[in-house]
Each structure stands twice: as structure tokens, then as C-alpha cells.
Design a protein around this motif. Sequence first.
Motif, PDB file in Angstrom:
ATOM      1  N   ILE A  81       0.946  -1.241   0.306  1.00 25.60           N
ATOM      2  CA  ILE A  81      -0.110   0.154   0.018  1.00 25.60           C
ATOM      3  C   ILE A  81       0.935   1.231   0.108  1.00 25.60           C
ATOM      4  N   TYR A  82       1.855   1.291   0.908  1.00 21.82           N
ATOM      5  CA  TYR A  82       3.139   2.347   0.857  1.00 21.82           C
ATOM      6  C   TYR A  82       3.461   2.583  -0.529  1.00 21.82           C
ATOM      7  N   ALA A  83       3.816   1.589  -1.118  1.00 23.83           N
ATOM      8  CA  ALA A  83       4.565   1.585  -2.319  1.00 23.83           C
ATOM      9  C   ALA A  83       3.460   1.918  -3.490  1.00 23.83           C
ATOM     10  N   ALA A  84       2.236   1.668  -3.554  1.00 25.32           N
ATOM     11  CA  ALA A  84       1.270   2.167  -4.385  1.00 25.32           C
ATOM     12  C   ALA A  84       0.933   3.467  -4.347  1.00 25.32           C
ATOM     13  N   ALA A  85       1.097   4.177  -3.049  1.00 26.62           N
ATOM     14  CA  ALA A  85       0.571   5.748  -2.888  1.00 26.62           C
ATOM     15  C   ALA A  85       1.843   6.280  -3.975  1.00 26.62           C
ATOM     16  N   ASP A  86       1.263   7.545  -4.299  1.00 25.85           N
ATOM     17  CA  ASP A  86       2.315   8.802  -4.554  1.00 25.85           C
ATOM     18  C   ASP A  86       2.754   9.596  -3.642  1.00 25.85           C
ATOM     19  N   VAL A  87       1.923   9.633  -2.687  1.00 29.89           N
ATOM     20  CA  VAL A  87       2.146  10.673  -1.518  1.00 29.89           C
ATOM     21  C   VAL A  87       1.532  10.151  -0.230  1.00 29.89           C
ATOM     22  N   PHE A  88       2.192  10.072   0.859  1.00 31.85           N
ATOM     23  CA  PHE A  88       1.756   9.654   2.216  1.00 31.85           C
ATOM     24  C   PHE A  88       1.584  10.874   3.023  1.00 31.85           C
ATOM     25  N   VAL A  89       0.326  11.140   3.478  1.00 31.04           N
ATOM     26  CA  VAL A  89      -0.105  12.513   4.219  1.00 31.04           C
ATOM     27  C   VAL A  89      -0.247  11.938   5.734  1.00 31.04           C
ATOM     28  N   THR A  90       0.493  12.606   6.617  1.00 27.84           N
ATOM     29  CA  THR A  90       0.036  12.670   8.030  1.00 27.84           C
ATOM     30  C   THR A  90      -0.454  13.849   8.650  1.00 27.84           C
ATOM     31  N   PRO A  91      -1.481  14.140   8.674  1.00 28.88           N
ATOM     32  CA  PRO A  91      -2.225  15.094   9.137  1.00 28.88           C
ATOM     33  C   PRO A  91      -2.426  15.630  10.528  1.00 28.88           C
ATOM     34  N   SER A  92      -1.509  14.838  11.352  1.00 34.04           N
ATOM     35  CA  SER A  92      -1.957  14.590  12.794  1.00 34.04           C
ATOM     36  C   SER A  92      -1.437  15.986  13.484  1.00 34.04           C
ATOM     37  N   LEU A  93      -2.357  16.231  14.440  1.00 31.11           N
ATOM     38  CA  LEU A  93      -2.121  17.348  15.398  1.00 31.11           C
ATOM     39  C   LEU A  93      -1.141  17.360  16.360  1.00 31.11           C
ATOM     40  N   GLU A  94      -0.668  16.245  16.630  1.00 32.56           N
ATOM     41  CA  GLU A  94       0.645  15.878  17.379  1.00 32.56           C
ATOM     42  C   GLU A  94       1.120  14.727  17.096  1.00 32.56           C
ATOM     43  N   GLU A  95       2.724  14.810  17.082  1.00 34.41           N
ATOM     44  CA  GLU A  95       3.224  13.488  16.732  1.00 34.41           C
ATOM     45  C   GLU A  95       4.404  13.555  17.265  1.00 34.41           C
ATOM     46  N   ASN A  96       5.121  12.179  17.380  1.00 34.54           N
ATOM     47  CA  ASN A  96       6.612  12.275  17.663  1.00 34.54           C
ATOM     48  C   ASN A  96       7.404  11.851  16.519  1.00 34.54           C
ATOM     49  N   LEU A  97       7.887  10.771  16.192  1.00 36.32           N
ATOM     50  CA  LEU A  97       8.808  10.517  14.907  1.00 36.32           C
ATOM     51  C   LEU A  97       8.079   9.170  14.401  1.00 36.32           C
ATOM     52  N   PRO A  98       6.959   9.410  13.689  1.00 36.25           N
ATOM     53  CA  PRO A  98       6.113   8.332  13.256  1.00 36.25           C
ATOM     54  C   PRO A  98       6.799   7.192  12.423  1.00 36.25           C
ATOM     55  N   ASN A  99       6.620   6.046  12.802  1.00 35.87           N
ATOM     56  CA  ASN A  99       7.241   5.114  11.895  1.00 35.87           C
ATOM     57  C   ASN A  99       6.423   5.160  10.405  1.00 35.87           C
ATOM     58  N   THR A 100       5.249   5.396  10.569  1.00 34.13           N
ATOM     59  CA  THR A 100       4.594   5.419   9.259  1.00 34.13           C
ATOM     60  C   THR A 100       5.357   6.251   8.030  1.00 34.13           C
ATOM     61  N   ILE A 101       6.002   7.369   8.675  1.00 30.28           N
ATOM     62  CA  ILE A 101       6.687   8.273   7.653  1.00 30.28           C
ATOM     63  C   ILE A 101       7.802   7.500   7.328  1.00 30.28           C
ATOM     64  N   MET A 102       8.592   6.750   8.229  1.00 30.80           N
ATOM     65  CA  MET A 102       9.763   6.208   7.848  1.00 30.80           C
ATOM     66  C   MET A 102       9.538   4.913   6.763  1.00 30.80           C
ATOM     67  N   GLU A 103       8.428   4.417   7.112  1.00 34.01           N
ATOM     68  CA  GLU A 103       8.167   3.297   6.176  1.00 34.01           C
ATOM     69  C   GLU A 103       7.809   3.727   4.899  1.00 34.01           C
ATOM     70  N   ALA A 104       6.944   4.894   4.802  1.00 37.73           N
ATOM     71  CA  ALA A 104       6.428   5.461   3.414  1.00 37.73           C
ATOM     72  C   ALA A 104       7.668   5.629   2.598  1.00 37.73           C
ATOM     73  N   MET A 105       8.520   6.592   3.425  1.00 37.88           N
ATOM     74  CA  MET A 105       9.968   6.914   2.649  1.00 37.88           C
ATOM     75  C   MET A 105      10.783   5.767   2.124  1.00 37.88           C
ATOM     76  N   ALA A 106      10.953   4.802   2.940  1.00 35.39           N
ATOM     77  CA  ALA A 106      11.524   3.689   2.491  1.00 35.39           C
ATOM     78  C   ALA A 106      11.006   2.839   1.291  1.00 35.39           C
ATOM     79  N   CYS A 107       9.716   2.975   1.156  1.00 36.91           N
ATOM     80  CA  CYS A 107       9.103   2.452   0.083  1.00 36.91           C
ATOM     81  C   CYS A 107       9.114   3.478  -1.177  1.00 36.91           C
TER      82      CYS A 107
END
Length: 193
Positions: free
Chosen positions: A93-119
Motif C-alpha cells: 500500500i505504501y509503495a502504491a501511493a504517490d504521496v503519504f499524508v500525516t495530518p496529525s495534530l501531534e506526533e513524535n517520530l512516526p514509523n509510518t513516515i519512515m516506512e513510506a519513505m523507505a518504500c
Amino acid sequence: EHEIKTIPNAIDTNFFTPSTTNLNLDPNKKYVLFVAMRVNAPAKGFHLLKEALAYLDPKTIELLIVGGEMTEELPLKSHSFGQVTDPSKMRDIYAAADVFVTPSLEENLPNTIMEAMACGTACVGFEVGGIPEMIEHEKTGYVAKAFDPADLAKGIKGCLESPTSGLKSRERALQLYDQSIVAQQHLDYYAQA
């Protein structure tokens, strides 16, 4: 008076890689991905993403959702994958996406960003928490003004139009989040003691 050393989490960049997927998506469309354990959790900011989606072209852009079904009407056609527990499917799913969006109001260092970037997927998020440390603004993605749907939409559009932000995202993930790199950072730090 004490030194503070920041070492990121590590991910398996041999597993999270750009891949060819078979998710029955239209190859002529662009896909924006949103992921959350609970889509409607207020802190995940889906309400702001929904506002941002209204600025995008519904003829060429569609939304991928992981984390639950959407019952409300959205400005774009959406594809809901529900709760995904299979890491291989999540990678696809990460690889199929052209862009990953995290519109979170608060966040630390989300693994989802790392995983999407790696894909090899460009990332967009608000200027909150650790997100600006992860996304190189207008290189690997876009860091939007906090809680501004119009700026979030600007970032999504920019990433969809960029031919290189996905490749640069993959390179950044390899440089910062690969298990061997992070392990060496730990070893180097302990060797200083």
C-alpha cells in the motif's frame, strides 16, 4: 549541562522497499495515502485532510485509507483497506501511493513516515513534533504550516507533481533509518563513554 543525543528508530529497509503492487488500482490515477489505527481519532487530523482534499482534482487523484471505513462523503473517491495487520500488504500500500499524508495534530517520530519513505513514497505532514526532522521540506516531501488545510493541499500537489521526491525519500530512509545505520549510531555513542 548534559549532552542530549538523538538516535531515530530503525526499520528494515530491505523489507520496506519500492515494489510493484497488485492492489487493482488505476495506473492512470495518482494516490494519496492516509494511515491511522483509528481514522476518526481527532488527534490524527483526518478532518483537516478532508478539507485539504477539496483542493485536489477528483478526476485524477484518489485516496487510499488504512485504519477503518469512512462513512462520511469525501471530496475524492476513496479506497478503504480497513485494519491492515500483514506487513507485506502494508508495504504494498505504501509503495502504491504517490504521496503519504500525516495530518496529525501531534506526533513524535512516526514509523509510518519512515516506512513510506523507505518504500519510495513522498511524505506530507504538519509542522508538529518530529515531523520536520523527518521530511526534508520540498525535497522528500512537504512540511505544511500547522493545521492549515490549504497549505497541506499545496504540499500534496507539489509532491504529486515532483518526479524526484519519492526517490529522495528512499535515499533519506536508507541514510537515516536503516537498521545497520541506527545500530552503528548506538555503538558509536556507547563507545564514547
